[in-house]
Enzyme design. Structure first.
Site, PDB file in Angstrom:
ATOM      1  CG  ASP A 124     -21.855  -8.229  15.522  1.00 21.94           C
ATOM      2  OD1 ASP A 124     -22.247  -7.088  15.812  1.00 21.94           O
ATOM      3  OD2 ASP A 124     -20.916  -8.448  14.758  1.00 21.94           O
ATOM      4  CG  ASN A 153     -17.435  -8.456  11.786  1.00 24.32           C
ATOM      5  OD1 ASN A 153     -17.976  -7.856  10.860  1.00 24.32           O
ATOM      6  ND2 ASN A 153     -17.986  -8.577  12.963  1.00 24.32           N
ATOM      7  CG  ASP A 158     -25.040  -2.105  10.644  1.00 25.51           C
ATOM      8  OD1 ASP A 158     -25.688  -2.176   9.608  1.00 25.51           O
ATOM      9  OD2 ASP A 158     -24.577  -3.064  11.251  1.00 25.51           O
ATOM     10  CG  MET A 171     -19.701  -2.811  23.266  1.00 29.15           C
ATOM     11  SD  MET A 171     -18.926  -4.193  22.446  1.00 29.15           S
ATOM     12  CE  MET A 171     -17.789  -3.402  21.376  1.00 29.15           C
TER      13      MET A 171
END
Length: 436
Positions: free
Chosen positions: A321, A24, A122, A343
Site C-alpha cells: 500500500d 484495514n 479498488d 502483488m
C-alpha cells in the site's frame, strides 16, 4: 456528479497531524463483533466511507449499533436477521464493499451459513477469494458459486472442525476470515503461512480478550483451540500505518516540517527505514515522528553501489500500500530507484499522470517502474487527473501539493474511501486544497 480536489501546489506545510485509525484493521475488527451476542466497544474508528458502509450493513443485519462518537462505537449482535443476510438487499449492498467478505467467517462459525459477494473495491488487479474459500472448506464448509448473481454460498450444517492448513498465500483478509471461523470450531486449527501484519495481530488480541485461544500471534504459524462461545470486549485500533507513510512522503516532497502525533511507532516495522533509504530524515520522539524541512533528499544505493530496489513483501516486509507513495516521493529525490510491485498488476498504472506532470519514470512492465529523481531541478507541474485507486489517489494528491500551479484531481470518492477529512486536515497544515 462526483467531487474533485483543486490543489495549488508549492506551499510548505507546518504543524502536527494525528493519523486516523487503521482502515484495514477496522474492517476485520468490526466484522468480529458478529462472533458474540455480548456488547463490544471499539475505539479509534476511522470515519471513512468503507468503514461506515460496513457499520451500516451490520445495522441492517440486526446488529445493535450505538455510535457514541465518530471514532467510538458499541455493537451488540444478539439478534441477527439471518434472512436479511441471505437476501437481495444484502447482496446489492455488500457487493459494493470490499470489506463485506470479512463477515463470512464469523457468520459461518456462529450460524453455519454465509454469503460472500465477489469482491468490489479498488481497481488494482485481481483480488482472489481462493484463500478464504479453501480455508473454509478445510474447516468443513461446503460452497456453491451462484454465477447468475456473482455469489459464493457457504454452509456448514455439521459445524466447523479444526484442522491443519497451509495457506497458498499469506493473505491478510484470508487469514483473518479463517481465524474468525476457527475460534468457534471444534478442536484445534493450525494455520501455517498465516499473514502476520499488525492488523491481524490486533484481531487475534481482540479475539483472545473475548475468550478465544489463539497462540503464535505475530508469527506465520497460528494455533487456535476452538471454544464454544465468546464474550464482549473493549478494543482500540492502531493508527493507520499507510496514512503515516503518506504523511512522511508528503513532508519530504513539499519541504515541510511536520510532526505525526501518536504514530504507534512500535507497530510500523520497516516503514521508517524504507523512507530513510530515500534520504528522508525523520526522528522518532517517543510515540511521535518528527520530519524536519529538507531542501533535498538523496536516494541511497545498495552497499555495492547498485541501484536501490524497493519491493513489497508480506509482513514484516514492506507493505504494497505504500509503494505508490514511495514512487511519487522518489520523483523529486536525487538519484534513481526501481519500484517493484509484486502483488497487484495494475497498481502502477497511475504513473502516466506523473509523467504528464514532468516526472521521469520508465514503466518497465505492469509490476516495475524505474524513477529517475529530478532532485528538485524541475518541479512537477499541475495538471487535471483522475484517481484510479485509494493509494494512487493520495500519491497524486502529494504530487499536486508539491507541483507548480493548479492541479485538479477527479474521482476523489476513491480517496475518501480510505482517508478521513483529508482536505480539511491538510488545510490545517497550510495546504491550498479545496473540494469542488
Amino acid at each position: 456528479m462526483s467531487s474533485a480536489f483543486e490543489v495549488r501546489g508549492g506551499n510548505r506545510l507546518k504543524g502536527e497531524i494525528i493519523p486516523q485509525g487503521a482502515k484495514n484493521e477496522a474492517l476485520q475488527i468490526i466484522s468480529a463483533v458478529m462472533l458474540t451476542s455480548e456488547k463490544v466497544t471499539i475505539h479509534n474508528i476511522p470515519d471513512i466511507v468503507d468503514v461506515n458502509l460496513l457499520i451500516e450493513l451490520l445495522g441492517d443485519a440486526g446488529v445493535k449499533v450505538n455510535r457514541i462518537s465518530r471514532d467510538k462505537c458499541e455493537f451488540q449482535a444478539d439478534d441477527i436477521d439471518l434472512a436479511y443476510l441471505q437476501g437481495a438487499d444484502f447482496k446489492k449492498k455488500s457487493g459494493r464493499l470490499r470489506g463485506s467478505v470479512m463477515i463470512a467467517g464469523p457468520l459461518l462459525a456462529r450460524f453455519g451459513k454465509a454469503l460472500i459477494p465477489k469482491p468490489g473495491g479498488d481497481k488494482i488487479g485481481r483480488r482472489r477469494l481462493d484463500t478464504h474459500i479453501i480455508g473454509f472448506e478445510k474447516l468443513g464448509a461446503r460452497f456453491n458459486y451462484e454465477s447468475d448473481d456473482n455469489y459464493f454460498r457457504l454452509e456448514a450444517p455439521g459445524g466447523l472442525k479444526g484442522t491443519y492448513m497451509l495457506l497458498d498465500e499469506p493473505s491478510v483478509t484470508g487469514t483473518a476470515n479463517i481465524v474468525m471461523a476457527a475460534v468457534l470450531a471444534q478442536g484445534t486449527t493450525t494455520i501455517y503461512n498465516a499473514a502476520c501484519e499488525p492488523y491481524l495481530q490486533q484481531l487475534c488480541k481482540m479475539l483472545n480478550s473475548m475468550g478465544a485461544r489463539i497462540s503464535g500471534v505475530g508469527s506465520n504459524l497460528l494455533t487456535i483451540e476452538g471454544v464454544t462461545s465468546l464474550g464482549g470486549c473493549q478494543h482500540t485500533m492502531l493508527p493507520d500505518m499507510i496514512e503515516i507513510g503518506s504523511f512522511i512522503g508528503l513532508a519530504a516532497m513539499t519541504q515541510s516540517e511536520l510532526t505525526i502525533k501518536n504514530a504507534g511507532v512500535e507497530s510500523l516495522g520497516i516503514i521508517p527505514e524504507k523512507f530513510r533509504s530515500l534520504g528522508i530524515q525523520l526522528e522518532i520522539k517517543g510515540n511521535d515522528i518528527y520530519i524536519p524541512s529538507q531542501e533535498t533528499y538523496e536516494i541511497q544505493t545498495f552497499l555495492d553501489g547498485s541501484i536501490l530496489t524497493i519491493a513489497d513483501h508480506p509482513w514484516p516486509g514492506f507493505t504494497p500500500d505504500l509503494l505508490s507513495i514511495v514512487l511519487v516521493v522518489a520523483t523529486q529525490a536525487k538519484g534513481s530507484v526501481m519500484i517493484h510491485q509484486k502483488m497487484f498488476e495494475s497498481r502502477l498504472f497511475f504513473v502516466d499522470k506523473l509523467i504528464d506532470m514532468g516526472a521521469q519514470i520508465v514503466l518497465c512492465d505492469p509490476h516495475r517502474a524505474v524513477v529517475i529523481g529530478l532532485g528538485r531541478q524541475h518541479p512537477l507541474r499541475g495538471i487535471t487527473m483522475s484517481s484510479p485507486d485509494i493509494r494512487a489517489g493520495v500519491s497524486l494528491l502529494i504530487a499536486a501539493l508539491s507541483a507548480e500551479g493548479k492541479s485538479t484531481i477527479q474521482n476523489i470518492d476513491q480517496i475518501d474511501r480510505g482517508y478521513q477529512y483529508i482536505d480539511e486536515r491538510l488545510r490545517n497544515l497550510g495546504a491550498d486544497i479545496k473540494r469542488v
